[in-house]
Design a protein around this motif. Structure first.
Motif, PDB file in Angstrom:
ATOM      1  N   LEU A  62      32.862  36.972  44.579  1.00  0.00           N
ATOM      2  CA  LEU A  62      33.522  38.246  44.830  1.00  0.00           C
ATOM      3  C   LEU A  62      35.020  38.090  44.595  1.00  0.00           C
ATOM      4  CD1 LEU A  62      31.803  39.250  48.195  1.00  0.00           C
ATOM      5  CD2 LEU A  62      31.530  40.474  46.026  1.00  0.00           C
ATOM      6  N   ALA A  63      35.632  39.125  43.973  1.00  0.00           N
ATOM      7  CA  ALA A  63      37.074  39.121  43.745  1.00  0.00           C
ATOM      8  C   ALA A  63      37.654  40.439  44.232  1.00  0.00           C
ATOM      9  CB  ALA A  63      37.379  38.931  42.260  1.00  0.00           C
ATOM     10  N   GLY A  64      38.591  40.385  45.161  1.00  0.00           N
ATOM     11  CA  GLY A  64      39.220  41.596  45.676  1.00  0.00           C
ATOM     12  C   GLY A  64      40.441  41.961  44.860  1.00  0.00           C
ATOM     13  N   PHE A  65      40.536  43.240  44.478  1.00  0.00           N
ATOM     14  CA  PHE A  65      41.706  43.705  43.728  1.00  0.00           C
ATOM     15  C   PHE A  65      41.938  45.178  44.026  1.00  0.00           C
ATOM     16  CE2 PHE A  65      38.212  45.038  41.127  1.00  0.00           C
ATOM     17  CZ  PHE A  65      38.641  46.110  40.355  1.00  0.00           C
TER      18      PHE A  65
ATOM     19  N   LEU B 243      45.408  48.832  35.112  1.00  0.00           N
ATOM     20  CA  LEU B 243      44.122  48.378  34.584  1.00  0.00           C
ATOM     21  C   LEU B 243      44.289  47.514  33.336  1.00  0.00           C
ATOM     22  CD1 LEU B 243      41.711  51.430  34.975  1.00  0.00           C
ATOM     23  CD2 LEU B 243      41.496  49.166  36.027  1.00  0.00           C
ATOM     24  N   LYS B 244      45.326  47.788  32.551  1.00  0.00           N
ATOM     25  CA  LYS B 244      45.565  46.967  31.352  1.00  0.00           C
ATOM     26  C   LYS B 244      45.727  45.494  31.715  1.00  0.00           C
ATOM     27  CE  LYS B 244      47.635  50.391  28.229  1.00  0.00           C
ATOM     28  NZ  LYS B 244      48.868  50.811  27.529  1.00  0.00           N
ATOM     29  N   GLN B 245      46.260  45.245  32.904  1.00  0.00           N
ATOM     30  CA  GLN B 245      46.442  43.867  33.349  1.00  0.00           C
ATOM     31  C   GLN B 245      45.105  43.206  33.693  1.00  0.00           C
ATOM     32  OE1 GLN B 245      49.684  42.752  33.305  1.00  0.00           O
ATOM     33  NE2 GLN B 245      50.234  44.817  32.624  1.00  0.00           N
ATOM     34  N   TYR B 246      44.092  44.034  34.018  1.00  0.00           N
ATOM     35  CA  TYR B 246      42.823  43.511  34.501  1.00  0.00           C
ATOM     36  C   TYR B 246      41.678  43.615  33.498  1.00  0.00           C
ATOM     37  CZ  TYR B 246      45.206  44.279  39.028  1.00  0.00           C
ATOM     38  OH  TYR B 246      46.085  44.280  40.071  1.00  0.00           O
ATOM     39  N   ARG B 247      41.866  44.348  32.422  1.00  0.00           N
ATOM     40  CA  ARG B 247      40.741  44.667  31.531  1.00  0.00           C
ATOM     41  C   ARG B 247      40.075  43.440  30.914  1.00  0.00           C
ATOM     42  NH1 ARG B 247      39.581  49.779  30.933  1.00  0.00           N
ATOM     43  NH2 ARG B 247      41.181  51.363  31.300  1.00  0.00           N
ATOM     44  N   LYS B 248      40.822  42.381  30.700  1.00  0.00           N
ATOM     45  CA  LYS B 248      40.204  41.200  30.077  1.00  0.00           C
ATOM     46  C   LYS B 248      39.144  40.569  30.978  1.00  0.00           C
ATOM     47  CE  LYS B 248      44.181  38.324  31.356  1.00  0.00           C
ATOM     48  NZ  LYS B 248      45.243  37.460  30.806  1.00  0.00           N
TER      49      LYS B 248
ATOM     50  N   SER C 249      45.552  39.852  42.810  1.00  0.00           N
ATOM     51  CA  SER C 249      44.414  40.484  42.152  1.00  0.00           C
ATOM     52  C   SER C 249      44.051  39.805  40.836  1.00  0.00           C
ATOM     53  CB  SER C 249      44.717  41.967  41.914  1.00  0.00           C
ATOM     54  OG  SER C 249      44.813  42.665  43.135  1.00  0.00           O
ATOM     55  N   SER C 250      45.048  39.481  40.029  1.00  0.00           N
ATOM     56  CA  SER C 250      44.777  38.845  38.736  1.00  0.00           C
ATOM     57  C   SER C 250      44.136  37.476  38.918  1.00  0.00           C
ATOM     58  CB  SER C 250      46.077  38.710  37.926  1.00  0.00           C
ATOM     59  OG  SER C 250      46.592  39.982  37.590  1.00  0.00           O
ATOM     60  N   GLU C 251      44.657  36.698  39.855  1.00  0.00           N
ATOM     61  CA  GLU C 251      44.095  35.362  40.111  1.00  0.00           C
ATOM     62  C   GLU C 251      42.660  35.465  40.616  1.00  0.00           C
ATOM     63  OE1 GLU C 251      48.228  33.029  41.369  1.00  0.00           O
ATOM     64  OE2 GLU C 251      46.989  34.007  42.887  1.00  0.00           O
ATOM     65  N   ALA C 252      42.396  36.461  41.468  1.00  0.00           N
ATOM     66  CA  ALA C 252      41.045  36.624  42.003  1.00  0.00           C
ATOM     67  C   ALA C 252      40.051  36.978  40.901  1.00  0.00           C
ATOM     68  CB  ALA C 252      41.043  37.707  43.086  1.00  0.00           C
ATOM     69  N   LEU C 253      40.417  37.910  40.021  1.00  0.00           N
ATOM     70  CA  LEU C 253      39.529  38.305  38.929  1.00  0.00           C
ATOM     71  C   LEU C 253      39.319  37.167  37.941  1.00  0.00           C
ATOM     72  CD1 LEU C 253      40.825  41.937  38.371  1.00  0.00           C
ATOM     73  CD2 LEU C 253      38.544  41.293  39.180  1.00  0.00           C
ATOM     74  N   ALA C 254      40.361  36.383  37.682  1.00  0.00           N
ATOM     75  CA  ALA C 254      40.229  35.227  36.790  1.00  0.00           C
ATOM     76  C   ALA C 254      39.276  34.201  37.394  1.00  0.00           C
ATOM     77  CB  ALA C 254      41.602  34.604  36.535  1.00  0.00           C
ATOM     78  N   ALA C 255      39.349  34.002  38.715  1.00  0.00           N
ATOM     79  CA  ALA C 255      38.451  33.059  39.392  1.00  0.00           C
ATOM     80  C   ALA C 255      37.005  33.523  39.289  1.00  0.00           C
ATOM     81  CB  ALA C 255      38.868  32.905  40.851  1.00  0.00           C
ATOM     82  N   LEU C 256      36.777  34.838  39.418  1.00  0.00           N
ATOM     83  CA  LEU C 256      35.423  35.371  39.286  1.00  0.00           C
ATOM     84  C   LEU C 256      34.892  35.135  37.880  1.00  0.00           C
ATOM     85  CD1 LEU C 256      33.027  37.031  40.398  1.00  0.00           C
ATOM     86  CD2 LEU C 256      34.269  39.091  39.713  1.00  0.00           C
TER      87      LEU C 256
ATOM     88  N   LEU D   3      34.770  34.349  48.430  1.00  0.00           N
ATOM     89  CA  LEU D   3      35.581  35.536  48.170  1.00  0.00           C
ATOM     90  C   LEU D   3      37.015  35.123  47.877  1.00  0.00           C
ATOM     91  CD1 LEU D   3      36.318  38.609  48.298  1.00  0.00           C
ATOM     92  CD2 LEU D   3      36.589  38.307  50.772  1.00  0.00           C
ATOM     93  N   PHE D   4      37.518  35.492  46.704  1.00  0.00           N
ATOM     94  CA  PHE D   4      38.933  35.369  46.381  1.00  0.00           C
ATOM     95  C   PHE D   4      39.477  36.797  46.404  1.00  0.00           C
ATOM     96  CE2 PHE D   4      39.467  31.117  43.958  1.00  0.00           C
ATOM     97  CZ  PHE D   4      38.587  30.486  44.820  1.00  0.00           C
ATOM     98  N   ALA D   5      40.532  37.035  47.164  1.00  0.00           N
ATOM     99  CA  ALA D   5      40.957  38.421  47.345  1.00  0.00           C
ATOM    100  C   ALA D   5      42.443  38.545  47.603  1.00  0.00           C
ATOM    101  CB  ALA D   5      40.195  39.060  48.504  1.00  0.00           C
TER     102      ALA D   5
END
Length: 357
Positions: A168-171, A183-188, A154-161, A125-127
Motif C-alpha cells: 500500500l502507498a499513501g498519497f 498528477l503529472k508527478q505521479y503518473r509514471k 507521496s512520490s517515495e511511497a508510490l515508487a516503493a509500491l 504501508l508506505f505513506a
C-alpha cells in the motif's frame, strides 16, 4: 505485539557539576498545573503528593534560576513565561519526532517477527503522514492486525509500491486546478493495473496565531517583510502544492522570509508557529486546531491508498478496507477538523478516480 517508542529529554547544566533536569517529567507536571489550576490538583492527577510535586518544581526553579509557577492571590496558579516556553518546546519536539519513532517501532516489530514464532505476514504501508492515517493505524493495531508503516512522501511511497517494497502507498492529490499538474508527478507509477482505496478528503491552508494578529489574508502576505514563514520539507506533497500555488500568484520563494525553514509534519509546522518562531505556515486544518491556531483554507485534497489490483484479495488489505468502512473509523475521522472520511474504504480505478477516458 506492539513496540512503543516515546521521546524523553533532559537539560544538563553547563558546568556538568549537577544532575540534569528530567524535562519530560517536569513538563508533564507543568502541563497538569496548567490544565488543573493548582499544584495539588496536578499532583493528584499524576499520583504524587503535593510535597513531591512541589519538590520537583522547586528544584527546577533553583536549576534555572527563574520562576516556573506564579501564584496569583484569589486567582490560583499560573505558569511563568519560562514554563510556557518549555511546554511549547516539548510539543514541537514531539510533533517532529512522532512519525519517525512510529516508523522505527514498526521496523523493530518486523525484525522481532522474523525471529519469533509469528505465522502471519504483515501488510506493508508506505505513506505520506496524515491525521486520518494516524487514526486508522491506531484502530488497526487495536484490532490485532499486522501492519508495517514507513512514513515517506507521496512520490517515495508510490515508487516503493512499484518496486514491490510495500503493498500500500499513501498519497494525496488536490481537487481543482492543481490536480493535473500534481498528477503529472505521479503518473509514471499510477498505471491502469492499480486500484485506489479512498481514505479521506482534507483541507489545506495557512496557519497563523489565534486572532490573526498580523492580518494575514492569503498567500500574498507571505512576501511581507514583517512575516516569517515555516515550510514543509522539500519533496513533500504539501510543499509541492504550495509551490504551484505561489507560482500561480507570481510570488517568488526567495521573497518569502523563512521559505527554506522546513518541518517534517503538519503538527510540527503548527507547533513552530504556536511557539512564536514564525507567523505563518501551510498545512492541514487539524494541525492548526490542535495547536489553537487560526486557519485560512486554500485547498481541498483527496488522500488515497494505492495498491496493485491483485493485492485487494490479501486478507490484511480486506481487513483494512472493512475497518475503513466501519463506524469506528468514520466517527474518529469526523472528529478531525477539516477531514471527511465518508467514502473511506471505497475502491476506484485510476481512470475513475481522475475522470480519465
Amino acid at each position: 505485539m506492539k513496540v512503543i517508542l516515546s521521546p524523553r529529554w533532559a537539560i544538563a547544566p553547563p558546568d556538568g557539576n549537577s544532575d540534569p533536569v528530567d524535562a519530560t517529567l517536569l513538563i508533564q507536571l507543568l502541563s497538569r498545573v496548567q490544565t488543573a489550576g493548582s499544584i495539588a490538583a496536578a499532583g493528584r492527577i499524576m499520583n504524587m503528593s503535593y510535597r513531591h510535586a512541589w519538590g520537583i518544581l522547586r528544584d527546577a526553579e533553583l536549576f534555572f534560576g527563574s520562576k516556573l509557577i506564579v501564584k496569583r492571590p484569589g486567582k490560583g496558579t499560573d505558569l511563568s513565561e519560562l514554563a510556557n516556553v518549555l511546554i511549547q518546546a516539548d510539543r514541537r519536539f514531539s510533533a517532529r519526532l512522532a512519525p519517525t519513532l512510529e516508523s522505527l517501532a514498526s521496523e523493530l516489530e518486523a525484525e522481532l517477527r522474523k525471529v519469533l514464532p509469528f505465522k502471519r505476514e504483515a501488510i506493508r504501508l508506505f505513506a505520506s503522514h496524515g491525521f486520518a492515517v494516524e487514526t486508522l493505524l491506531g484502530l488497526i493495531k487495536k484490532e490485532g492486525a499486522l501492519i508495517e508503516v514507513r512514513y515517506r512522501n507521496s512520490s517515495e511511497a508510490l515508487a516503493a509500491l512499484a518496486n514491490d517494497e510495500c503493498q500500500l502507498a499513501g498519497f494525496h492529490v488536490p481537487i481543482g486546478e492543481f490536480e493535473e499538474p500534481v498528477l503529472k508527478q505521479y503518473r509514471k507509477w499510477l498505471t491502469p493495473d492499480y486500484a485506489l482505496i479512498q481514505v479521506a478528503t482534507r483541507r489545506q491552508g495557512l496557519f497563523v496565531a489565534r486572532g490573526n494578529p498580523h492580518g494575514i489574508k492569503g498567500l500574498a502576505d507571505l512576501a511581507r517583510k514583517d512575516i516569517r514563514f515555516v515550510n514543509r520539507q522539500a519533496g513533500s506533497g504539501t510543499r509541492m502544492l504550495l509551490e504551484m500555488m505561489l507560482q500561480r500568484c507570481d510570488i517568488r520563494s526567495q521573497d518569502i522570509h523563512g521559505f527554506e525553514t522546513a518541518e517534517f509534519t503538519h503538527a510540527a509546522v503548527a507547533a513552530y508557529i504556536a511557539s512564536g518562531m514564525a507567523e505563518v505556515g501551510f498545512g492541514v486544518e487539524t494541525a492548526a486546531q490542535r495547536f489553537n491556531l487560526h486557519f485560512i483554507p486554500l485547498a481541498i485534497e483527496r488522500y488515497f491508498f494505492a495498491t496493485k489490483a491483485l493485492n485487494l484479495d490479501l486478507a490484511g488489505i480486506e481487513q483494512l478496507m472493512a475497518l475503513m468502512k466501519s463506524d469506528a473509523f468514520r466517527q474518529s475521522a469526523k472528529a478531525l477538523e477539516g477531514y471527511d472520511a465518508s467514502k473511506a474504504g471505497n475502491v476506484l480505478t485510476v481512470h475513475a478516480a481522475f475522470n480519465e477516458p
